[in-house]
Design an enzyme around this catalytic site. Structure first.
Site, PDB file in Angstrom:
ATOM      1  N   ARG A 260     -51.123 -72.831  27.612  1.00  0.00           N
ATOM      2  CA  ARG A 260     -50.550 -71.447  27.548  1.00  0.00           C
ATOM      3  C   ARG A 260     -51.532 -71.191  27.608  1.00  0.00           C
ATOM      4  O   ARG A 260     -52.744 -70.450  26.844  1.00  0.00           O
ATOM      5  CB  ARG A 260     -49.530 -71.128  26.338  1.00  0.00           C
ATOM      6  CG  ARG A 260     -49.343 -70.572  25.790  1.00  0.00           C
ATOM      7  CD  ARG A 260     -49.823 -69.448  25.318  1.00  0.00           C
ATOM      8  NE  ARG A 260     -48.926 -67.991  24.430  1.00  0.00           N
ATOM      9  CZ  ARG A 260     -49.679 -67.258  23.972  1.00  0.00           C
ATOM     10  NH1 ARG A 260     -50.505 -66.700  23.689  1.00  0.00           N
ATOM     11  NH2 ARG A 260     -48.775 -66.119  23.836  1.00  0.00           N
ATOM     12  N   ASP A 262     -53.354 -66.920  27.581  1.00  0.00           N
ATOM     13  CA  ASP A 262     -52.832 -66.493  26.694  1.00  0.00           C
ATOM     14  C   ASP A 262     -52.562 -64.489  27.660  1.00  0.00           C
ATOM     15  O   ASP A 262     -53.642 -64.374  27.921  1.00  0.00           O
ATOM     16  CB  ASP A 262     -53.645 -66.232  25.490  1.00  0.00           C
ATOM     17  CG  ASP A 262     -52.963 -64.639  24.455  1.00  0.00           C
ATOM     18  OD1 ASP A 262     -51.901 -64.153  23.993  1.00  0.00           O
ATOM     19  OD2 ASP A 262     -53.904 -63.656  24.754  1.00  0.00           O
ATOM     20  N   HIS A 265     -51.136 -60.324  31.565  1.00  0.00           N
ATOM     21  CA  HIS A 265     -50.837 -59.492  32.003  1.00  0.00           C
ATOM     22  C   HIS A 265     -52.240 -59.053  31.527  1.00  0.00           C
ATOM     23  O   HIS A 265     -52.428 -57.013  31.866  1.00  0.00           O
ATOM     24  CB  HIS A 265     -49.647 -58.752  31.290  1.00  0.00           C
ATOM     25  CG  HIS A 265     -49.999 -58.434  29.703  1.00  0.00           C
ATOM     26  ND1 HIS A 265     -49.171 -59.905  29.263  1.00  0.00           N
ATOM     27  CD2 HIS A 265     -50.097 -57.993  28.919  1.00  0.00           C
ATOM     28  CE1 HIS A 265     -49.454 -59.679  27.736  1.00  0.00           C
ATOM     29  NE2 HIS A 265     -50.091 -58.296  27.750  1.00  0.00           N
ATOM     30  N   GLU A 297     -47.875 -66.386  28.914  1.00  0.00           N
ATOM     31  CA  GLU A 297     -47.549 -64.978  27.857  1.00  0.00           C
ATOM     32  C   GLU A 297     -47.448 -63.851  29.417  1.00  0.00           C
ATOM     33  O   GLU A 297     -48.709 -63.963  29.774  1.00  0.00           O
ATOM     34  CB  GLU A 297     -48.461 -65.016  26.814  1.00  0.00           C
ATOM     35  CG  GLU A 297     -47.806 -63.815  26.191  1.00  0.00           C
ATOM     36  CD  GLU A 297     -48.883 -63.145  24.456  1.00  0.00           C
ATOM     37  OE1 GLU A 297     -48.953 -62.584  23.544  1.00  0.00           O
ATOM     38  OE2 GLU A 297     -49.622 -63.439  25.220  1.00  0.00           O
ATOM     39  N   ASP A 323     -40.350 -63.237  26.033  1.00  0.00           N
ATOM     40  CA  ASP A 323     -40.009 -62.010  24.867  1.00  0.00           C
ATOM     41  C   ASP A 323     -38.721 -61.353  24.617  1.00  0.00           C
ATOM     42  O   ASP A 323     -38.261 -61.241  23.487  1.00  0.00           O
ATOM     43  CB  ASP A 323     -41.115 -60.882  24.686  1.00  0.00           C
ATOM     44  CG  ASP A 323     -42.615 -61.880  24.301  1.00  0.00           C
ATOM     45  OD1 ASP A 323     -42.945 -62.842  23.456  1.00  0.00           O
ATOM     46  OD2 ASP A 323     -43.494 -61.241  24.447  1.00  0.00           O
ATOM     47  N   HIS A 326     -36.384 -63.165  22.560  1.00  0.00           N
ATOM     48  CA  HIS A 326     -36.366 -63.116  21.347  1.00  0.00           C
ATOM     49  C   HIS A 326     -36.426 -61.980  20.682  1.00  0.00           C
ATOM     50  O   HIS A 326     -35.915 -61.921  19.770  1.00  0.00           O
ATOM     51  CB  HIS A 326     -38.404 -62.974  21.154  1.00  0.00           C
ATOM     52  CG  HIS A 326     -38.687 -62.731  19.273  1.00  0.00           C
ATOM     53  ND1 HIS A 326     -38.925 -61.673  19.295  1.00  0.00           N
ATOM     54  CD2 HIS A 326     -38.552 -62.989  18.586  1.00  0.00           C
ATOM     55  CE1 HIS A 326     -39.409 -61.046  17.767  1.00  0.00           C
ATOM     56  NE2 HIS A 326     -39.024 -62.616  17.335  1.00  0.00           N
ATOM     57  N   HIS A 392     -45.965 -66.922  16.464  1.00  0.00           N
ATOM     58  CA  HIS A 392     -47.313 -66.454  15.208  1.00  0.00           C
ATOM     59  C   HIS A 392     -46.960 -64.459  15.953  1.00  0.00           C
ATOM     60  O   HIS A 392     -47.669 -63.960  14.884  1.00  0.00           O
ATOM     61  CB  HIS A 392     -48.863 -67.056  15.805  1.00  0.00           C
ATOM     62  CG  HIS A 392     -49.081 -66.922  17.173  1.00  0.00           C
ATOM     63  ND1 HIS A 392     -48.637 -66.763  18.544  1.00  0.00           N
ATOM     64  CD2 HIS A 392     -49.877 -65.247  17.946  1.00  0.00           C
ATOM     65  CE1 HIS A 392     -49.752 -66.599  19.638  1.00  0.00           C
ATOM     66  NE2 HIS A 392     -50.055 -65.443  18.859  1.00  0.00           N
ATOM     67  N   GLN A 394     -44.914 -62.740  16.852  1.00  0.00           N
ATOM     68  CA  GLN A 394     -43.851 -62.029  16.197  1.00  0.00           C
ATOM     69  C   GLN A 394     -43.680 -61.870  14.996  1.00  0.00           C
ATOM     70  O   GLN A 394     -42.632 -60.924  13.744  1.00  0.00           O
ATOM     71  CB  GLN A 394     -42.298 -62.228  16.718  1.00  0.00           C
ATOM     72  CG  GLN A 394     -42.054 -62.529  18.164  1.00  0.00           C
ATOM     73  CD  GLN A 394     -42.577 -60.436  19.238  1.00  0.00           C
ATOM     74  OE1 GLN A 394     -42.547 -60.153  18.427  1.00  0.00           O
ATOM     75  NE2 GLN A 394     -42.802 -61.013  19.934  1.00  0.00           N
ATOM     76  N   ILE A 395     -44.503 -62.702  13.459  1.00  0.00           N
ATOM     77  CA  ILE A 395     -44.604 -63.028  12.806  1.00  0.00           C
ATOM     78  C   ILE A 395     -45.557 -61.996  12.237  1.00  0.00           C
ATOM     79  O   ILE A 395     -45.697 -61.228  11.586  1.00  0.00           O
ATOM     80  CB  ILE A 395     -44.497 -64.457  12.422  1.00  0.00           C
ATOM     81  CG1 ILE A 395     -43.339 -65.051  12.680  1.00  0.00           C
ATOM     82  CG2 ILE A 395     -44.196 -64.014  10.297  1.00  0.00           C
ATOM     83  CD1 ILE A 395     -43.463 -66.465  11.925  1.00  0.00           C
ATOM     84  N   ASN A 397     -47.525 -60.608  13.462  1.00  0.00           N
ATOM     85  CA  ASN A 397     -48.114 -58.835  13.525  1.00  0.00           C
ATOM     86  C   ASN A 397     -46.579 -58.124  13.377  1.00  0.00           C
ATOM     87  O   ASN A 397     -47.079 -56.422  13.487  1.00  0.00           O
ATOM     88  CB  ASN A 397     -47.596 -58.074  15.241  1.00  0.00           C
ATOM     89  CG  ASN A 397     -49.095 -59.157  16.279  1.00  0.00           C
ATOM     90  OD1 ASN A 397     -49.976 -59.003  15.638  1.00  0.00           O
ATOM     91  ND2 ASN A 397     -48.944 -59.392  16.844  1.00  0.00           N
TER      92      ASN A 397
END
Length: 600
Positions: A260, A262, A265, A297, A323, A326, A392, A394-395, A397
């Site tokens: 994955r 990271d 962008h 991502e 995202d 989510h 990880h 979204q929780i 941060n």
């Protein structure tokens, strides 16, 4: 069976010694320091320094000395037993005997991802302890374990995104052999293992590269973390090779099944071929014939990286964390509007577009930052997108690291859980989500530098000052990210899983994933024929997906009262919320839904 990735960097075990190789174009001289003695390396063209040392074997500790002064670890170190500032250890990859010679991965459509942070997934926080949980994951229905970054980071506590030695699994979790045993055991359980890798920046402490390889970085591209990595200037070919070899190293030497990437962008690259494309091309060419899954991502929502060939196989990358899915679910479940949630002012409409077309933002301008984001994605199959209710970021941060279970009513969360676990997108659970773990996942670091630690603490407090829904409060200080207690309270309590109400949620999650395997996979493994979306009322979604083997349909009512929808030809109920009535029509009370299937 033994596995080794050959590369031009680092220490390589030979029959009668060890070959040391370092790219140090800014250095005039380099020596290898072994057992208190130093030997000068041979300075060759293009900044390379080499030396073969007879009589040296695995287990030896070494450093490089730059221009007679600075001692540094090997940037391609395979292990750092004394952390990022200590000596590197010579590792012989052939010393580990693999038992998974018959393992050749799994098809992507079978993927159910379980994202885990090794340090908090178990009380022990080690590779060995996580290996003991693989039976639980298999029984749950998980087919892929995704590990947060492992590249050696400063100290003993980190999410992993401040790593500085990309080839060394962090010593806090165990040895390289311990990680290999975890992967070997996962394959025995028919579970793939993915690794999160960070190629957009280095951490703020323990990175010595600028001292001897100044052109590894460039001031032409600024990032949130300082000077950008030089992917497109003079000497960039060596820099690009460093990361390509790193990716191949994890996939070959450690037998990971996928990576994955990271925050791609944030990778600035003006080359004719972006390094993200080169990575995918060289991985697919180097590992041809083996299923390797490459995940992005990418906040830019660039569908170009996810294109399929005429057989439906990914040309470059396999899928992207979505995202948008989510954010739409989160706003529906919590009514939060802070930050980027402001972009999802029509969460039902945004969710519907995500489920049917991939991205919610396909070129529209974000109200949050005023930037156009995304590319058309409706032509891509659902499997090009990974769906989740939490991860990880979204929780963690959030100011206090609350999970979605602490923010949303149980009935609403039950609808969302079924909606994303049974939909044809690839589902991802965050560790402990299967039983709605009560432990938060908070931000933690372990920097030895007091000034840096102070800056992190103060920055974290400022970041959330004045935030409402994210939990900032002058009366309740944000947890100290440098305190060991912050990590401790983020550890999972596995004993919860057998106690109510957690045991019931675990059973529900397991049942949903069993339904997915039995009824959804036969459809998604067949050729994708397209999707349609309808909104019968402002509070109702009706999404359909067509496959060669049949069709799926998700209907949900998010408003008050009830709504009624017709049943399609040949449809039968796969799942429905309590209170839903399915007869000649589908009757949906408030905040309920159903998943229908029809076979050809």
């Amino acid at each position: 069976m033994h596995r080794v990735h050959a590369m031009p960097f680092g220490a390589e075990c030979l029959e009668k010694g060890v070959r040391f190789s370092l790219w140090a174009p800014s250095a005039t001289s380099v020596t290898v320091c072994l057992d208190g003695a130093e030997q000068a390396m041979i300075h060759e063209a293009d900044g390379w320094h080499h030396l073969v040392c007879p009589g040296i074997a695995a287990g030896a500790l070494y450093r490089y000395r730059i221009d007679g002064e600075t001692l540094i670890p090997d940037p391609a170190s395979r292990f750092q037993p004394e952390d990022v500032d200590g000596p590197s250890m010579v590792v012989d990859p052939c010393a580990f005997a693999w038992s998974d010679a018959e393992w050749n991965g799994r098809p992507w459509e079978e993927t159910v991802v379980y994202e885990a942070h090794v340090g908090t997934a178990t009380p022990e926080g080690t590779f060995a302890a996580l290996a003991a949980k693989l039976g639980h994951l298999r029984e749950l229905g998980v087919t892929a374990l995704e590990l947060l970054p492992l590249a050696d980071f400063p100290g003993d506590r980190s999410w992993g995104y401040d790593g500085v030695l990309h080839f060394a699994p962090d010593h806090a979790y165990g040895t390289p052999e311990d990680l290999k045993r975890l992967i070997d055991e996962a394959h025995r359980h028919e579970i793939m293992v993915f690794l999160d890798v960070v190629y957009n920046h280095f951490g703020p402490a323990g990175n010595y590269l600028a001292n001897y390889a100044a052109t590894f970085f460039t001031e032409r591209h600024e990032t949130l973390w300082g000077a950008g990595i030089n992917f497109d200037g003079e000497t960039s070919s060596v820099v690009r090779d460093f990361f390509v070899h790193n990716a191949l190293y994890w996939l070959e030497e450690y037998h990971f099944d996928g990576l994955r990437f990271d925050a791609v962008h944030a990778i600035a690259d003006d080359s004719r071929k972006h390094v993200i494309a080169e990575l995918a091309e060289r991985i697919r060419a180097g590992l041809a014939g083996r299923p390797v899954h490459l995940i992005l991502e990418n906040n830019a929502n660039q569908a170009r990286w996810l294109e399929r060939d005429e057989t439906g196989a990914p040309r470059l990358h396999t899928a992207q964390w979505n995202d948008d899915i989510h954010h739409a679910w989160h706003r529906l479940l919590t009514d939060e509007t802070d930050g980027y949630y402001a972009d999802y002012d029509d969460p039902i409409g945004h969710l519907g577009r995500c489920l049917a077309e991939g991205f919610a933002y396909q070129g529209e301008i974000s109200a949050h930052d005023g930037v156009a984001r995304g590319e058309p994605s409706g032509h891509l199959p659902p499997s090009a997108f990974i769906a989740f209710l939490q991860n990880h970021d979204q929780i963690g941060n959030r100011a206090f690291g609350e999970r979605i279970g602490a923010l949303a009513p149980p009935a609403k969360l039950a609808l969302a859980r079924a909606g994303f676990l049974l939909a044809p997108q690839i589902p991802m659970l965050f560790m402990g989500e299967e039983w709605e773990a009560s432990a938060p996942f908070q931000y933690f670091v372990d920097f030895a530098d007091d000034e840096l630690s102070h800056a992190v603490r103060e920055g974290r407090q400022r970041e959330f000052a004045g935030f409402g829904a994210f939990g900032g409060s002058v009366d309740k200080p944000v947890p100290d990210p440098t305190s060991p207690q912050t990590l401790e309270q983020s550890r999972l309590d596995w004993s919860e899983a057998v106690r109510p109400p957690h045991a019931e949620i675990l059973r529900e999650t397991r049942d949903l994933l069993r339904l997915r395997q039995i009824a959804v996979l036969p459809l998604t493994k067949s050729r994708y024929l397209g999707a349609r979306r309808q909104r019968p009322t402002p509070d109702t979604l009706d999404i359909g997906w067509n496959f060669e083997a049949g069709s799926m349909r998700f209907v949900a009512h998010f408003g008050d009262g009830e709504t009624r929808l017709p049943i399609g030809a040949g449809e039968v109920s796969l799942w429905s919320s309590p209170g839903v009535e399915i007869g000649d029509e589908i009757r949906l009370p408030s905040w309920t839904g159903a998943m229908m299937v029809a076979r050809r």
